[in-house]
Scaffold this motif. Structure first.
Motif, short mmCIF file in Angstrom:
data_model
loop_
_atom_site.label_atom_id
_atom_site.label_comp_id
_atom_site.label_asym_id
_atom_site.label_seq_id
_atom_site.Cartn_x
_atom_site.Cartn_y
_atom_site.Cartn_z
N UNK A 1 28.45 34.07 49.50
CA UNK A 1 29.72 34.79 49.40
C UNK A 1 30.74 33.91 48.69
N UNK A 2 31.34 34.39 47.58
CA UNK A 2 32.34 33.57 46.89
C UNK A 2 33.59 33.40 47.75
N UNK A 3 34.33 32.33 47.48
CA UNK A 3 35.54 32.02 48.22
C UNK A 3 36.69 31.80 47.26
N UNK A 4 37.80 32.47 47.51
CA UNK A 4 39.01 32.27 46.72
C UNK A 4 39.86 31.20 47.36
N UNK A 5 40.52 30.41 46.52
CA UNK A 5 41.49 29.43 46.99
C UNK A 5 42.88 29.96 46.70
N UNK A 6 43.63 30.20 47.77
CA UNK A 6 44.93 30.84 47.64
C UNK A 6 46.02 29.83 47.27
N UNK A 7 47.24 30.32 47.15
CA UNK A 7 48.31 29.47 46.62
C UNK A 7 48.59 28.25 47.50
N UNK A 9 46.09 26.71 49.10
CA UNK A 9 44.76 26.12 49.15
C UNK A 9 43.93 26.62 50.33
N UNK A 10 44.39 27.66 51.03
CA UNK A 10 43.57 28.26 52.08
C UNK A 10 42.41 29.02 51.44
N UNK A 11 41.31 29.11 52.19
CA UNK A 11 40.11 29.79 51.70
C UNK A 11 40.10 31.24 52.17
N UNK A 12 39.68 32.13 51.29
CA UNK A 12 39.55 33.56 51.61
C UNK A 12 38.23 34.06 51.06
N UNK A 13 37.38 34.57 51.96
CA UNK A 13 36.08 35.08 51.54
C UNK A 13 36.24 36.35 50.70
N UNK A 14 35.39 36.45 49.69
CA UNK A 14 35.41 37.58 48.77
C UNK A 14 34.05 38.27 48.82
N UNK A 15 34.06 39.59 48.91
CA UNK A 15 32.83 40.39 48.94
C UNK A 15 32.75 41.22 47.66
N UNK A 16 31.56 41.32 47.09
CA UNK A 16 31.35 42.19 45.94
C UNK A 16 30.28 43.22 46.28
N UNK A 17 30.51 44.45 45.83
CA UNK A 17 29.58 45.55 46.07
C UNK A 17 29.42 46.34 44.79
N UNK A 18 28.20 46.72 44.45
CA UNK A 18 27.97 47.64 43.36
C UNK A 18 28.00 46.98 41.99
N UNK A 89 49.47 35.45 42.44
CA UNK A 89 48.53 34.35 42.20
C UNK A 89 47.32 34.45 43.12
N UNK A 90 47.55 34.86 44.36
CA UNK A 90 46.44 35.00 45.31
C UNK A 90 45.47 36.09 44.86
N UNK A 91 45.99 37.20 44.40
CA UNK A 91 45.12 38.29 43.96
C UNK A 91 44.32 37.88 42.72
N UNK A 92 44.92 37.14 41.83
CA UNK A 92 44.17 36.62 40.68
C UNK A 92 43.09 35.65 41.13
N UNK A 93 43.37 34.86 42.16
CA UNK A 93 42.37 33.94 42.68
C UNK A 93 41.17 34.69 43.25
N UNK A 99 34.43 36.25 39.62
CA UNK A 99 34.07 36.24 38.21
C UNK A 99 34.52 37.49 37.47
N UNK A 100 35.59 38.13 37.95
CA UNK A 100 36.09 39.36 37.33
C UNK A 100 37.25 39.01 36.40
N UNK A 101 36.94 38.85 35.13
CA UNK A 101 37.99 38.52 34.17
C UNK A 101 38.92 39.70 33.95
N UNK A 102 38.36 40.91 33.93
CA UNK A 102 39.14 42.14 33.77
C UNK A 102 38.83 43.04 34.96
N UNK A 103 39.84 43.68 35.51
CA UNK A 103 39.61 44.46 36.72
C UNK A 103 40.74 45.46 36.92
#
Length: 286
Positions: A1-7, A9-18, A89-93, A99-103
């Motif tokens: 599961x990828x992890x985002x680093x927020x503004x 530096x806290x970690x937030x798990x990211x889920x991808x589906x589909x 900034x958090x949402x971009x993280x 790995x979503x350059x465009x979304x």
């Protein structure tokens, strides 16, 4: 599961589906049952809303990028730093971690506000859908009053805890009956957010060129009582008042008749509008 680093530096798990064009949803994809879920349903909400949105959009041919941002903020409040800049900034993280350059982006209520702030700060969006928050005449001043009142109640409850009393049976939409059990740190972060938007001119929403949609319930105007500053948070009324201007400025506008703030956010209410709109705008987008 990828992890985002927020503004912070806290970690937030990211889920991808589909698979398919990416759509960022700031929601939890977990499911829950039991007393806590029953209490959420009694209030008129769906404890598994994020799961329903994510799985159904994934089944419709999108790559859903999801992260429980609001849940993270409840567990790790950021009272000194949760400005509009930090939220964007958090949402971009989150997108970066997946790995979503465009979304595309869909959020509801204050998370719709967050999407607007994101859209004004990046050229990476392929579409913006706002639910339950008007792009024009947004209730920024009213929400600052409400969040300050919530914070004052939280501070008072911390400093002088009330005697425990049986909670009354919840009535969906009865905001005056909400009991303040949140910490001052949690409520304070939303004061920080709305203070950072005190001078924001939301006519900037008309300058956007990305495909954009607003969806609101036709009955979504919320009146708060004395404990919350006697304010009215006007959502449906703002969209109705500025509808012609929004549509002339390129916004799609959908009003869900008979729906209030809680019922308009449900998957069965919003997906019949959101899914075909995203499909039409993102067809062919990598």
């Amino acid at each position: 599961m990828p992890t985002a680093r927020l503004h912070d530096d806290a970690a937030l798990d990211v889920t991808t589906l589909g698979d398919g064009p990416a759509v960022l949803l700031p929601v939890s994809t977990a499911t829950t049952e039991g007393p806590q879920a029953d209490a959420v349903r009694a209030w008129g909400a769906d404890p598994n809303l994020g799961h329903a949105l994510a799985t159904r959009l994934a089944a419709a041919g999108f790559r859903v990028v999801a992260a429980d941002y609001e849940g993270h903020l409840a567990a790790r409040p950021k009272p000194g730093t949760l400005t509009a800049d930090a939220v964007a900034a958090d949402l971009l993280a989150v997108a970066d971690a997946a790995g979503a350059d465009r979304f595309a982006y869909y959020g509801y209520s204050w998370l719709a506000l967050a999407g607007l702030q994101l859209a004004l700060r990046t050229d990476r969006l392929t579409a913006l859908a706002m639910g339950g928050y008007p792009p024009l005449d947004g209730p920024y001043a009213a929400m600052l009053t409400v969040t300050r009142a919530a914070h004052a109640l939280a501070v008072a409850a911390r400093d002088a805890p009330p005697e425990p009393e049986p909670a009354p049976a919840p009535e969906p939409g009865d905001w005056d009956a909400v009991q303040t059990t949140q910490s001052p740190e949690l409520t304070g972060q939303y004061v920080t957010l709305y203070e950072s938007l005190a001078e924001f001119d939301d006519r900037a929403s008309l300058d956007l060129t990305v495909p954009r949609l607003v969806v609101v319930g036709g009955e979504d105007d919320i009146t708060y009582g004395p404990a919350w500053g006697d304010v009215e948070v006007v959502i449906a009324g703002a969209v109705a008042r500025r509808r012609a201007e929004l549509e002339a400025g390129g916004w799609g506008v959908e009003v869900l008749d008979g729906k209030d703030h809680l019922s308009a956010m449900q998957a069965d209410a919003v997906l019949p509008v959101l899914e075909p709109w995203l499909t039409a705008r993102l067809r062919g987008v990598a």
